[in-house]
Design an enzyme around this catalytic site. Structure first.
Site, PDB file in Angstrom:
ATOM      1  N   GLU A 186       0.745  -1.212   0.025  1.00 23.56           N
ATOM      2  CA  GLU A 186      -0.119  -0.101   0.081  1.00 23.56           C
ATOM      3  C   GLU A 186       0.781   1.175   0.205  1.00 23.56           C
ATOM      4  OE1 GLU A 186       0.045  -2.664   2.090  1.00 23.56           O
ATOM      5  OE2 GLU A 186      -1.593  -2.483   3.539  1.00 23.56           O
ATOM      6  N   SER A 236       6.941  -9.441   6.066  1.00 21.50           N
ATOM      7  CA  SER A 236       7.773  -9.914   7.268  1.00 21.50           C
ATOM      8  C   SER A 236       7.247 -11.228   7.789  1.00 21.50           C
ATOM      9  CB  SER A 236       7.151  -8.717   8.478  1.00 21.50           C
ATOM     10  OG  SER A 236       5.581  -8.916   8.278  1.00 21.50           O
ATOM     11  N   CYS A 291      15.932  -6.693   3.050  1.00 17.02           N
ATOM     12  CA  CYS A 291      16.016  -8.095   3.758  1.00 17.02           C
ATOM     13  C   CYS A 291      17.344  -8.542   3.625  1.00 17.02           C
ATOM     14  CB  CYS A 291      15.177  -9.112   3.103  1.00 17.02           C
ATOM     15  SG  CYS A 291      15.644  -9.259   1.233  1.00 17.02           S
ATOM     16  N   GLU A 391      14.192  -7.831  14.038  1.00 19.66           N
ATOM     17  CA  GLU A 391      14.493  -7.063  12.818  1.00 19.66           C
ATOM     18  C   GLU A 391      14.018  -5.943  12.866  1.00 19.66           C
ATOM     19  OE1 GLU A 391      12.252  -8.119   9.419  1.00 19.66           O
ATOM     20  OE2 GLU A 391      13.894  -7.955   8.035  1.00 19.66           O
TER      21      GLU A 391
HETATM   22  P1  NAD Z   1       4.638  -6.812   5.652  1.00 18.20           P
HETATM   23  O1  NAD Z   1       4.650  -8.066   5.906  1.00 18.20           O
HETATM   24  O2  NAD Z   1       3.996  -5.603   6.402  1.00 18.20           O
HETATM   25  O3  NAD Z   1       3.751  -6.519   4.111  1.00 18.20           O
HETATM   26  C1  NAD Z   1       4.185  -7.377   3.075  1.00 18.20           C
HETATM   27  C2  NAD Z   1       2.640  -7.571   2.126  1.00 18.20           C
HETATM   28  O4  NAD Z   1       1.721  -8.078   3.060  1.00 18.20           O
HETATM   29  C3  NAD Z   1       2.177  -6.347   1.617  1.00 18.20           C
HETATM   30  O5  NAD Z   1       1.651  -6.308   0.330  1.00 18.20           O
HETATM   31  C4  NAD Z   1       1.192  -6.091   2.814  1.00 18.20           C
HETATM   32  O6  NAD Z   1       0.029  -5.386   2.095  1.00 18.20           O
HETATM   33  C5  NAD Z   1       0.462  -7.358   3.217  1.00 18.20           C
HETATM   34  N1  NAD Z   1       0.082  -7.450   4.495  1.00 18.20           N
HETATM   35  C6  NAD Z   1       0.428  -6.569   5.527  1.00 18.20           C
HETATM   36  N2  NAD Z   1      -0.304  -6.933   6.818  1.00 18.20           N
HETATM   37  C7  NAD Z   1      -0.950  -8.266   6.480  1.00 18.20           C
HETATM   38  C8  NAD Z   1      -1.909  -8.937   7.095  1.00 18.20           C
HETATM   39  N3  NAD Z   1      -2.098  -8.792   8.424  1.00 18.20           N
HETATM   40  N4  NAD Z   1      -2.526  -9.734   6.467  1.00 18.20           N
HETATM   41  C9  NAD Z   1      -2.235 -10.145   5.074  1.00 18.20           C
HETATM   42  N5  NAD Z   1      -1.332  -9.363   4.356  1.00 18.20           N
HETATM   43  C10 NAD Z   1      -0.754  -8.500   4.882  1.00 18.20           C
HETATM   44  O7  NAD Z   1       6.215  -6.396   5.087  1.00 18.20           O
HETATM   45  P2  NAD Z   1       6.640  -4.806   4.700  1.00 18.20           P
HETATM   46  O8  NAD Z   1       6.748  -3.757   5.906  1.00 18.20           O
HETATM   47  O9  NAD Z   1       5.926  -4.292   3.413  1.00 18.20           O
HETATM   48  O10 NAD Z   1       8.047  -5.273   4.110  1.00 18.20           O
HETATM   49  C11 NAD Z   1       9.250  -5.476   5.009  1.00 18.20           C
HETATM   50  C12 NAD Z   1       9.569  -6.791   5.421  1.00 18.20           C
HETATM   51  O11 NAD Z   1       9.855  -7.729   4.231  1.00 18.20           O
HETATM   52  C13 NAD Z   1      10.732  -7.158   6.185  1.00 18.20           C
HETATM   53  O12 NAD Z   1      10.361  -7.844   7.289  1.00 18.20           O
HETATM   54  C14 NAD Z   1      11.824  -7.576   5.223  1.00 18.20           C
HETATM   55  O13 NAD Z   1      12.696  -8.457   5.764  1.00 18.20           O
HETATM   56  C15 NAD Z   1      10.890  -8.413   4.320  1.00 18.20           C
HETATM   57  N6  NAD Z   1      11.357  -8.636   3.109  1.00 18.20           N
HETATM   58  C16 NAD Z   1      11.951  -9.907   2.900  1.00 18.20           C
HETATM   59  C17 NAD Z   1      12.506 -10.256   1.722  1.00 18.20           C
HETATM   60  C18 NAD Z   1      13.022 -11.530   1.446  1.00 18.20           C
HETATM   61  O14 NAD Z   1      13.311 -11.885   0.501  1.00 18.20           O
HETATM   62  N7  NAD Z   1      13.222 -12.687   2.534  1.00 18.20           N
HETATM   63  C19 NAD Z   1      12.570  -9.321   0.628  1.00 18.20           C
HETATM   64  C20 NAD Z   1      12.105  -7.949   1.068  1.00 18.20           C
HETATM   65  C21 NAD Z   1      11.441  -7.816   2.238  1.00 18.20           C
END
Ligand code: NAD
Length: 510
Positions: A186, A236, A291, A391
């Site tokens: 978002e 996450s 990440c 993290e």
């Molecule tokens: P996030 O988990 O908050 O959001 C990721 C996605 O999930 C978004 O599209 C969001 O709309 C959706 N989402 C959020 N809350 C949700 C819920 N309760 N139910 C269902 N969907 C939901 O992550 P972020 O803050 O956008 O990104 C950062 C995180 O992503 C960090 O933890 C980072 O380490 C991780 N990350 C991991 C990698 C990897 O390759 N392992 C790569 C990039 C980012």
């Protein structure tokens, strides 16, 4: 051909993108998109209802049969055109990323380039998807294997790589003959909408690539709709675990990449200037919102004081500010992120770690009310402190001091995450032992951010990935296709009259 479709970020309307057209949201729910460098609200993003989400999935389902049946030659031509357009307009996309994520322009351009490598890999789909054939496996019997697309593939992306993370998945998904519903974060939706227009200009049939904007409601629709066949999630760890459990329970193929805590080990024989430079790059690049960022530096033996001094001097000289200016580090993505990171720095100080660089204070080269924290360095961090266990996802580097290589490996292997790690040393034997012993998916040897090339696969271990298949590379090709084995009997015309005889036993090869 001149572009008639693409516009800059401010003129791309915040909508959904369905069957080749922008579709206004109708749920009445919105979330604000901001420019993190100034704090200014730049748009209102529609958040889809369950009904709107179902309509987007339906559009992707409707486009699947024709795209699946289009020849590899036609699909590959579209991929190449997308690659050429992306190459010509990469800077537009980088500007969009900077305006919503905040990372500096050169970093945004790097992200686009890494995503483009996956597009280039997917251009070789004709070779990647090739099956095999065995003649005369049994008398007059041949066996062949083929790989076929799945159907509608969902991609759910995080905020920190608005272009690259979706491109880990959609080039291969589309090249293999699937259709896609991408749900961007978002906080950074415009890159996805820009790429949707690029696909249209490249000649991709309407409905093959769709963008669904939304929050948990849209995600849940993707996880449970029976017409969605696979889910590629990045975010996450708690959400990754939820996505994996929910989507597999409804029979889908899932790869859910989660959070990270990446360690960089520096051995006493390492080149300390190289290690200090790379600790800065990997700890503070993209304001630590990667990440693969290094957030825990493990100093082994007597070099700790010298290493901390070198990192501190370099960190203090970094310019933090608006990513469109001549800065090296941009803001955090949101006010909530700023508050969270600030709370962790407070907690580290209260727990007794030595605060060497304090990013809560500082000069930031920006106008307005941006979400800035400067480079922060803690020394004498112990494994029980929250700045180590959690993290943080900000520019906070923690130095842990240990006496031996074995203690460093023990620390990494005890950590619940296993995304990336690095060792800095001039001893090849120790480096080789490290790559063998350490329980982490991606290893760097004198390389701090070991992001694999597109033709290898990207993915962590333990709480950093749920599922069996990593992103892109050959594993990505396998994820977006499923295998079929065909056993064929054609009898020589001269032998046909004899028949094959009746035999109710289990077929055996003769
Ligand atoms: P996030 O988990 O908050 O959001 C990721 C996605 O999930 C978004 O599209 C969001 O709309 C959706 N989402 C959020 N809350 C949700 C819920 N309760 N139910 C269902 N969907 C939901 O992550 P972020 O803050 O956008 O990104 C950062 C995180 O992503 C960090 O933890 C980072 O380490 C991780 N990350 C991991 C990698 C990897 O390759 N392992 C790569 C990039 C980012």
């Amino acid at each position: 051909m001149a572009s008639v479709l693409l516009q800059n970020s401010s003129s791309i309307p915040l909508t959904h993108w369905v069957a080749g057209a922008a579709i206004e949201g109708t749920s009445g729910r919105v979330s604000q998109v901001t420019n993190p460098a100034t704090g200014e609200v730049t748009g209102q993003l529609p958040l889809a209802s369950a009904e709107e989400s179902a309509r987007v999935i339906e559009a992707a389902k409707a486009a699947f049969p024709a795209w699946r049946d289009s020849s590899l030659a036609k699909r590959t031509r579209v991929l190449f055109r997308f690659r050429e357009l992306l190459d010509a307009r990469a800077s537009e996309l980088a500007e969009i990323i900077t305006s919503e994520h905040g990372k500096v322009l050169s970093d945004a351009a790097g992200e686009v380039a890494r995503g483009q490598e996956v597009v280039e890999f997917a251009c070789g789909i004709a070779h990647l998807i090739k099956g095999s054939m065995t003649e005369n496996a049994s008398t007059n019997v041949d066996v062949s294997s083929i790989r076929q697309p799945l159907g509608v593939c969902a991609i759910i992306a995080p905020f920190n790589f608005p272009a690259m993370v979706p491109m880990w998945f959609f080039p291969l998904a589309i090249a293999a003959g699937n259709t896609v519903v991408l749900k961007p974060s978002e906080r950074v939706p415009t890159a996805a909408l820009w790429m949707a227009r690029l696909w249209k200009e490249a000649g991709l049939p309407d409905g093959v690539f769709n963008v669904l904007n939304g929050d948990k409601i849209a995600v849940d629709a993707l996880l449970t709709n029976p017409d969605v066949k696979s889910v590629s999630f990045v975010g996450s760890t708690p959400i990754a675990r939820y996505v994996y459990e929910t989507a597999t329970a409804s029979g889908k193929r899932v790869q859910a990449l989660g959070g990270a805590k990446n360690h960089m080990v520096v051995l006493p024989d390492a080149d300390l200037d190289l290690a200090a430079d790379q600790a800065i790059n990997a700890g503070f690049g993209s304001a630590g919102e990667r990440c693969m960022a290094i957030s825990a530096l493990v100093a082994v033996g007597s070099i700790a004081d010298a290493l901390v001094e070198k990192i501190s001097a370099r960190g203090a000289a970094l310019r933090t500010g608006d990513g469109r200016r001549r800065c090296q580090m941009g803001p955090l993505v949101s006010k909530a992120a700023l508050e969270r990171v600030t709370r962790y720095i407070d907690a580290g100080e209260a727990a007794g770690a030595t605060l060497v660089l304090d990013g809560r204070k500082g000069e930031f080269d920006a106008d307005g009310d941006g979400f800035f924290v400067g480079p922060t360095l803690f020394d004498n961090v112990s494994p029980d402190m929250s700045i180590y266990t959690d993290e943080i996802f900000g520019p906070v580097l923690s130095v842990l001091r240990v006496d031996t290589y074995e203690q460093a490996v023990e620390l990494i292997n005890s950590n619940p995450y296993g995304n990336g790690t690095a060792i800095f040393t001039n001893d090849g034997g120790v480096a080789r032992k490290f790559q063998n012993e350490v329980e982490v998916g991606m290893i760097g040897i004198n390389v701090p951010v070991p992001v694999p090339m597109a033709y290898y696969s990207f993915g962590g271990w333990k709480n950093s990935l749920f599922g069996d298949t990593h992103a892109h590379g050959v594993e990505g090709v396998h994820f977006f296709t499923r295998g079929k084995v065909v056993t064929t009997r054609w009898v020589d015309p001269a032998e046909r009259a004899e028949g094959s005889g009746i035999n109710l036993g289990f077929p055996q090869n003769t």
